[in-house]
Design a protein around this motif. Structure first.
Motif, mmCIF file in Angstrom:
data_model
loop_
_atom_site.group_PDB
_atom_site.id
_atom_site.type_symbol
_atom_site.label_atom_id
_atom_site.label_comp_id
_atom_site.label_asym_id
_atom_site.label_seq_id
_atom_site.Cartn_x
_atom_site.Cartn_y
_atom_site.Cartn_z
ATOM 1 N N UNK A 1 -99.335 51.880 -96.889
ATOM 2 C CA UNK A 1 -97.997 52.376 -98.058
ATOM 3 C C UNK A 1 -98.316 50.965 -98.207
ATOM 4 N N UNK A 2 -97.349 50.574 -99.672
ATOM 5 C CA UNK A 2 -97.420 49.534 -100.356
ATOM 6 C C UNK A 2 -96.141 48.698 -100.694
ATOM 7 N N UNK A 3 -96.071 47.489 -100.715
ATOM 8 C CA UNK A 3 -94.634 46.827 -100.860
ATOM 9 C C UNK A 3 -94.649 46.939 -102.432
ATOM 10 N N UNK A 4 -93.508 47.594 -102.685
ATOM 11 C CA UNK A 4 -93.171 47.804 -104.305
ATOM 12 C C UNK A 4 -92.215 46.168 -104.844
ATOM 13 N N UNK A 5 -92.416 45.674 -105.909
ATOM 14 C CA UNK A 5 -91.825 44.426 -106.259
ATOM 15 C C UNK A 5 -90.434 44.821 -106.047
ATOM 16 N N UNK A 6 -89.778 45.854 -106.039
ATOM 17 C CA UNK A 6 -87.910 46.425 -105.093
ATOM 18 C C UNK A 6 -88.042 46.298 -104.233
ATOM 19 N N UNK A 7 -89.327 45.498 -103.444
ATOM 20 C CA UNK A 7 -88.506 45.634 -101.933
ATOM 21 C C UNK A 7 -89.138 46.874 -101.194
ATOM 22 N N UNK A 8 -89.655 47.862 -101.884
ATOM 23 C CA UNK A 8 -90.036 49.081 -101.060
ATOM 24 C C UNK A 8 -90.459 49.417 -100.124
ATOM 25 N N UNK B 1 -94.112 52.109 -100.712
ATOM 26 C CA UNK B 1 -93.884 53.924 -100.881
ATOM 27 C C UNK B 1 -95.885 54.039 -101.200
ATOM 28 N N UNK B 2 -96.052 55.434 -100.486
ATOM 29 C CA UNK B 2 -97.218 55.568 -99.787
ATOM 30 C C UNK B 2 -97.932 55.815 -101.012
ATOM 31 N N UNK B 3 -99.297 54.790 -101.449
ATOM 32 C CA UNK B 3 -100.261 54.878 -102.551
ATOM 33 C C UNK B 3 -101.311 55.493 -101.780
ATOM 34 N N UNK B 4 -101.751 55.783 -100.511
ATOM 35 C CA UNK B 4 -103.193 57.231 -99.778
ATOM 36 C C UNK B 4 -102.625 57.025 -98.894
ATOM 37 N N UNK B 5 -104.205 57.850 -98.312
ATOM 38 C CA UNK B 5 -103.740 58.094 -97.046
ATOM 39 C C UNK B 5 -105.253 57.892 -96.281
#
Length: 263
Positions: A128-135, A137-141
């Motif tokens: 998981x990576x934290x987006x600028x909006x605070x959410x 997001x799965x960016x890989x495995x």
């Protein structure tokens, strides 16, 4: 001759009942006296009976003994594995499989038998990576697999570790190492003997201090054995050809609990 009135039936019945009641009271009194006499006679004997019962139950002492024995290890157990991260789950598993095959191939090349290689874990988890909006997001495995490897020739343990790192590159992981003995039976027997002697010596001392003699062994139980001092080894760089190791000694610890009579 003067005339005497004949006794009435009611007067005779009352007389019979009076005689019966008198006889019953006499029998009851005799029974009460008969039962009270043994009880009174047994009263003074109760303290003596309790003293005899105490004499039949000897005093005991309970002790715990501990013992240990040491020996040079003849076995190294490695925890090794591979770990990769890719954009998709399919790519991560494929890369993990390739790295794991390289790891197993080099282990067999180093003379490790299949019976001494065991898969301990296999996992695939999202990254998981934290987006600028605070959410999040799965960016890989991330895919990983770990193996337990027994190296029965201790002199080659460092060489095996270096070979694993060289063959797996950045995906390789060496998580730890444990030195042990392949057959701990003899080592545990020596530790058990030491634990029993320790318990016996303690019980003998307690007997002397309390003015008694040590009697027979009433019961004996053994706790779980312990083998402390397992070593750990962090991950090594891939360009390390061999890793220097210091196996030291393996120590086996045994505890026993013993109950002895005091005479």
């Amino acid at each position: 001759m003067p005339h005497r009135p004949a006794p009435t039936p009611n007067r005779g019945a009352r007389a019979a009942r009076l005689l019966a009641a008198t006889a019953g009271s006499a029998v009851l009194g005799a029974l009460l006296l008969g039962t009270a006499a043994p009880a009174l006679a047994a009263g003074p004997e109760r303290p003596a009976a309790r003293a005899a019962a105490r004499a039949e139950t000897p005093a005991t002492v309970t002790v715990t003994g501990s013992g240990s024995a040491s020996a040079a290890p003849d076995l190294a157990i490695l925890s090794v594995g591979v770990e990769v991260a890719k954009p998709t789950a399919k790519e991560a598993m494929a890369a993990q499989s390739t790295a794991a095959e390289a790891l197993l191939a080099v282990l067999r090349k180093e003379g490790i038998e299949d019976r001494d290689i065991r898969t301990d874990s296999l996992s695939l988890t999202p990254v998981y990576t934290q987006t600028t909006g605070g959410e999040s997001k799965v960016t890989g495995y991330q895919a990983s697999q770990t193996f337990s490897v027994k190296v029965r020739d201790l002199d080659r343990t460092g060489q095996v570790i270096g070979a694993v790192n060289e063959a797996t590159g950045d995906a390789g992981r060496v998580n730890g190492i444990v030195f042990d003995v392949a057959d701990p039976t003899a080592l545990r027997a020596k530790a058990r003997e030491a634990a029993y002697r320790d318990a016996y010596d303690k019980a003998s001392q307690h007997a002397r201090l309390s003015g008694h003699r040590l009697g027979r062994l009433v019961s004996l139980s053994e706790g779980d054995s312990l083998r402390p001092g397992h070593g750990a080894l962090p991950s090594m760089p891939a360009d390390e050809p061999s890793v220097p190791l210091a196996p030291g000694e393996i120590e086996e610890q045994v505890t026993v609990s013993a109950v002895y009579e005091l005479l």
